[in-house]
Design an enzyme around this catalytic site. Sequence first.
Site, mmCIF file in Angstrom:
data_model
loop_
_atom_site.group_PDB
_atom_site.id
_atom_site.type_symbol
_atom_site.label_atom_id
_atom_site.label_comp_id
_atom_site.label_asym_id
_atom_site.label_seq_id
_atom_site.Cartn_x
_atom_site.Cartn_y
_atom_site.Cartn_z
ATOM 1 N N GLU A 266 42.362 -17.697 -3.894
ATOM 2 C CA GLU A 266 43.732 -18.615 -4.338
ATOM 3 C C GLU A 266 43.618 -20.118 -3.801
ATOM 4 O OE1 GLU A 266 45.245 -17.156 -6.213
ATOM 5 O OE2 GLU A 266 45.198 -14.861 -6.314
ATOM 6 N N ARG B 89 52.851 -14.606 0.379
ATOM 7 C CA ARG B 89 52.627 -13.641 -0.741
ATOM 8 C C ARG B 89 51.735 -13.600 -1.541
ATOM 9 N NH1 ARG B 89 54.786 -14.914 -6.017
ATOM 10 N NH2 ARG B 89 55.279 -16.590 -5.648
ATOM 11 N N HIS B 90 50.322 -14.218 -0.855
ATOM 12 C CA HIS B 90 49.111 -13.992 -1.438
ATOM 13 C C HIS B 90 47.913 -14.005 -0.129
ATOM 14 C CE1 HIS B 90 50.622 -16.338 -4.898
ATOM 15 N NE2 HIS B 90 49.947 -15.930 -5.491
ATOM 16 N N GLU C 288 56.764 -10.957 -8.028
ATOM 17 C CA GLU C 288 55.876 -9.825 -9.074
ATOM 18 C C GLU C 288 55.000 -8.639 -8.242
ATOM 19 O OE1 GLU C 288 52.934 -12.018 -11.282
ATOM 20 O OE2 GLU C 288 51.487 -9.787 -11.485
ATOM 21 N N SER D 56 50.986 -6.052 -12.410
ATOM 22 C CA SER D 56 50.587 -6.767 -14.198
ATOM 23 C C SER D 56 50.764 -5.758 -15.176
ATOM 24 C CB SER D 56 49.834 -8.117 -14.087
ATOM 25 O OG SER D 56 50.733 -8.613 -13.869
HETATM 26 P P1 AMO Z 1 46.966 -9.124 -11.702
HETATM 27 O O1 AMO Z 1 46.442 -10.776 -11.726
HETATM 28 O O2 AMO Z 1 48.238 -10.228 -12.023
HETATM 29 O O3 AMO Z 1 46.718 -8.166 -13.121
HETATM 30 O O4 AMO Z 1 47.399 -8.536 -10.564
HETATM 31 C C1 AMO Z 1 47.959 -7.677 -10.269
HETATM 32 C C2 AMO Z 1 49.302 -7.622 -9.104
HETATM 33 O O5 AMO Z 1 48.083 -7.694 -8.391
HETATM 34 C C3 AMO Z 1 48.867 -8.094 -6.417
HETATM 35 N N1 AMO Z 1 47.781 -9.500 -6.603
HETATM 36 C C4 AMO Z 1 47.685 -10.031 -4.682
HETATM 37 N N2 AMO Z 1 47.839 -9.509 -4.037
HETATM 38 C C5 AMO Z 1 48.220 -10.336 -3.172
HETATM 39 N N3 AMO Z 1 47.011 -11.326 -3.004
HETATM 40 C C6 AMO Z 1 46.620 -11.787 -4.321
HETATM 41 N N4 AMO Z 1 45.650 -12.919 -4.341
HETATM 42 C C7 AMO Z 1 47.030 -11.378 -5.195
HETATM 43 N N5 AMO Z 1 47.073 -11.275 -6.554
HETATM 44 C C8 AMO Z 1 47.149 -10.651 -7.230
HETATM 45 C C9 AMO Z 1 49.988 -8.372 -6.972
HETATM 46 C C10 AMO Z 1 49.845 -8.482 -9.231
HETATM 47 O O6 AMO Z 1 50.871 -8.262 -9.830
HETATM 48 N N6 AMO Z 1 43.508 -6.831 -14.410
HETATM 49 C C11 AMO Z 1 44.768 -6.929 -13.974
HETATM 50 C C12 AMO Z 1 45.561 -5.568 -14.054
HETATM 51 C C13 AMO Z 1 46.435 -4.717 -15.307
HETATM 52 O O7 AMO Z 1 46.747 -5.239 -16.491
HETATM 53 O O8 AMO Z 1 45.687 -3.845 -15.294
HETATM 54 C C14 AMO Z 1 45.560 -8.117 -12.636
HETATM 55 O O9 AMO Z 1 44.916 -8.259 -12.212
HETATM 56 O O10 AMO Z 1 50.957 -8.217 -7.118
#
Ligand code: AMO
Length: 434
Positions: free
Chosen positions: A213, A219-220, A357, A360
């Site tokens: 990131e 939140r990341h 969020e 996804s």
């Molecule tokens: P996406 O990229 O939205 O979707 O990720 C899904 C969920 O994972 C969490 N998330 C994170 N949490 C903390 N730190 C991060 N860097 C981080 N990145 C993601 C979030 C996010 O909503 N392949 C699709 C999913 C699918 O379609 O099945 C995906 O990865 O809560």
Amino acid sequence: MENRTYTADAAPGDTVTVAGWVHEIRDLGGIAFLILRDTTGKIQVKFEKDEMDDDLVETGLNVQRESVISVTGDVEEEPRAPTGVEVTPESVDVISEADPELPLDPSGKVDAELPTRLDNRTLDLRKDEVKAIFEIRAEVLRSVREAFRELNCTEINTPKIVATGTEGGTELFPITYFGQEAFMNQSPQLFKQLMVGSGLERVFEIGPIFRAEEHNTPRHLNEATSIDFESAFYDHTEAMDACEHVVQSAYEGVAENCQGELEALGLEDEFEAPEGDFPRLTYEDALDKINATGELDEPLVWGDDLSTEAEHVLGQEVGEHYFITDWPSEIKPFYIKDHDDDEEVSTGFDMMHPSMELVSGGQREHRFEHLVEGFEQQGLDPEAFEYYTKMFKYGMPPHAGWGLGGERLIMTMLGLENIREAVLFPRDRQRLSP
Ligand code: AMO
Ligand code: ATP
């Protein structure tokens, strides 16, 4: 340790050996108390100086706070003791003496900043309210696994060292793999899809995802725990139903089994499991709601992603967990299927907590030709993904699924201000150890 009794099990009339950490020593003159702490709670050990062997008193009262000791003695009822019982020691054994200079005060009397806490997690997790987060995290994972079992899913484990990324090229961590370019996996996306076409049909995985990131935010994480679901013969609406079930089960498990932990966090009165169906707003409804508040500098238009600010405005309006459905196809990844009657609109959805969020997901493109076209449209080389696409030539059922951020679920459930609080040893831009 042979014959060890947990402090919570020490009953009046028993002769016990309790073992744990020196939480506190209070010396009142003729009488002194040592509070011993273990994973189940605390117990008072009483030293009456005139009536006890000098060596015993000296050992018990000169030991440094947070040293590991064991105490053997009789348990008696004592209403003035914090837990209503106390131990009169026959022997005290100092097993591991602690340095008098502690980097962090586990009694919580002196506050510590998050970085100090993260550098000293062992001491930090001696605090009830911090330990509670990780007991709750464990309960969430247990409940989620149970919910997946109710949905007849098979748990899978997929590789974390991979040849290609799926969630956009900029967030990959490159590594070298025996001289070959490789990456830490951002999502089990392609592997879980490959498994719905196998004899397993409906799968879940709980495992790490890695994302480089760009921003340091509350939140990341750069290493997060993804809770992934994928099912054959599901459309996006059925996937949303499964998502609701899993998230509600996590809350219910915590409500049922973590009362003590919720109390330690001061949440016993406000903790509530979300009930009923989560509202399902289309992306268009969401834009209208956000724009109607007039709170954004510029109104959002079709094709815009929701900024953090827009998510907050909408979260305030909705006030509970909700889905945003029917996103523009152009801002969803290649593997998300478009609606059959309108290819500008996708079956992709997000599940939101009012503050951010969480999930996804969507129905997937299972038709080989359309899938390959999607790769080309996103500027990806279909050949690099041949291991994935070719399986779509040998009988791939329609399917749908989602990914839920485990730490975000815990963070929003407990109202934590920083996602790092939900991880034992978080990885962020500044933090590679411990
Ligand atoms: P996406 O990229 O939205 O979707 O990720 C899904 C969920 O994972 C969490 N998330 C994170 N949490 C903390 N730190 C991060 N860097 C981080 N990145 C993601 C979030 C996010 O909503 N392949 C699709 C999913 C699918 O379609 O099945 C995906 O990865 O809560
Ligand atoms: P006791 O009631 O044991 O005879 P005490 O009146 O002789 O106590 P001290 O022995 O000097 O008084 O105790 C000092 C303080 O510690 C008092 O406030 C007393 O109430 C408290 N205290 C004594 N024993 C206990 C105990 N077992 N647990 C908690 N507090 C105690």
